[in-house]
Design an enzyme around this catalytic site. Structure first.
Site, short mmCIF file in Angstrom:
data_model
loop_
_atom_site.label_atom_id
_atom_site.label_comp_id
_atom_site.label_asym_id
_atom_site.label_seq_id
_atom_site.Cartn_x
_atom_site.Cartn_y
_atom_site.Cartn_z
N ALA A 1 4.36 5.46 -9.36
CA ALA A 1 3.22 4.85 -8.64
C ALA A 1 3.09 3.34 -8.86
O ALA A 1 2.07 2.76 -8.48
CB ALA A 1 1.91 5.56 -8.97
N ALA A 2 4.10 2.70 -9.44
CA ALA A 2 4.03 1.24 -9.56
C ALA A 2 3.99 0.60 -8.17
O ALA A 2 3.23 -0.33 -7.92
CB ALA A 2 5.23 0.71 -10.34
N GLY A 3 4.81 1.14 -7.25
CA GLY A 3 4.80 0.62 -5.87
C GLY A 3 3.46 0.87 -5.19
O GLY A 3 2.96 0.02 -4.44
N ASP A 4 2.87 2.03 -5.44
CA ASP A 4 1.55 2.33 -4.86
C ASP A 4 0.50 1.37 -5.41
O ASP A 4 -0.39 0.92 -4.68
CB ASP A 4 1.13 3.77 -5.18
CG ASP A 4 2.08 4.80 -4.57
OD1 ASP A 4 2.68 4.50 -3.53
OD2 ASP A 4 2.22 5.89 -5.17
#
Ligand code: RIB
Length: 312
Positions: free
Chosen positions: A251-254
């Site tokens: 979820a780093a991209g989220d």
């Protein structure tokens, strides 16, 4: 006049993440002993809504859960984190789940079972036109049917609302959809699929190839190497990486997308918004889980001040 950020409407998936940590990934046919198991709240749509809400945005989530125990628990957790959940419908059947393996370096592998996310139909999206019309920006990903994302993109275009599409997980997209995105935010692997090139291609080359498909602003998420933004809104902007010790990159991209949208809606310019998003994403990889890893506004501000103090 009081300053009130505009709504961020996220249309996307809601999952329960079943996460194991392991020293390494098993080979096909191999059994190994892992380190831990935990259940977290996830789903790319829900994650982006939480990231934005925790950073002070008015975040509204449109999506679906099932009639099992996971769905209501996900909605309660989203409400606790400040996401407006009035437009989440419940269907009979299973909620979305993701089976996630995190190795010793923090890298993850994910298998998603869509469940109710697969029932987010074009008609359901159309029924939300009034909410979409009022948005300052709409965020979408690809864990709901592609035809629903296409309908969403057409509605955003007709209503004059900017759409930020995170093309993850990467699947073939109708050419029309690409031309309707104001922001397109792939990571390198996803950009490689859409441009039919190697993931190692230079960022400038990837952006050029994506523009040739009709995409306007490209935000190439480069993980530990930062990000690269290019398009009519800003030309060839490199977002500096922030080195951290990774625990879990899920979820780093989220987090980046939710934070970027929150900063844009707060009136920040693109360089400031992307620096803010990179800081939020960096913080998220230092903690386990998806929504559980996302920082608050106070945490991001403190982290950025700390980074400035450390700069030579
Ligand atoms: O982007 C991370 C998310 O992908 C996880 O939370 C998982 O649910 C999958 O959707």
């Amino acid at each position: 006049m009081s300053h009130r950020p505009k709504n961020i409407v996220v249309v996307g998936s809601i999952n329960t993440d079943l996460v194991v940590t392991t020293p390494r990934l098993p080979q096909p046919g191999e059994t190994i002993t892992g380190n831990s198991f935990a259940t977290f709240q996830g789903g790319k749509g829900a994650n982006q809504a939480v990231a934005a809400a925790q950073l002070g945005a008015n975040a509204i989530l449109i999506g679906k859960v099932g009639s099992d125990g996971f769905g209501p628990a996900s909605i309660e957790a989203l409400k606790d984190r400040g996401v407006q959940c009035d437009h989440i419908a419940q269907e009979s059947g299973d909620s979305g789940v993701a089976i996630i393996t995190v190795d010793a370096s923090g890298q993850n592998s994910i298998i998603v079972i869509p469940g109710a996310n697969a029932l987010v139909s074009p008609e359901f999206i159309e029924s939300k036109r009034a909410i979409l019309r009022e948005a300052g920006i709409v965020l979408a990903q690809l864990e709901i049917p592609v035809e629903s994302v296409l309908r969403l993109a057409r509605i955003c275009h007709e209503e004059g609302v900017p759409l930020m599409l995170d093309p993850a997980p990467a699947v073939q997209l109708p050419p029309e959809l690409l031309t309707l995105c104001d922001w397109f935010t792939p990571n390198e692997t996803e950009a490689a699929l859409y441009t039919q090139a190697a993931p190692s291609q230079p960022s400038e080359q990837a952006a050029r190839a994506l523009h040739a498909l009709g995409i306007r602003n490209v935000v190439l998420k480069l993980g530990e190497r930062g990000a690269f933004i290019d398009g009519p809104s800003i030309s060839g902007h490199h977002v500096a990486p922030i080195p951290v010790r990774p625990v879990d990159t899920t979820a780093a991209g989220d987090t980046f997308n939710g934070a970027f949208a929150a900063a844009l809606m707060d009136g920040k310019d693109i360089p400031s918004s992307s620096a803010f998003a990179a800081a939020a994403a960096a913080l998220s990889v230092t903690r386990p889980g998806a929504q559980s890893s996302m920082p608050t506004l106070a945490e991001v501000r403190a982290f950025m001040l700390d980074q400035c103090a450390k700069a030579p």
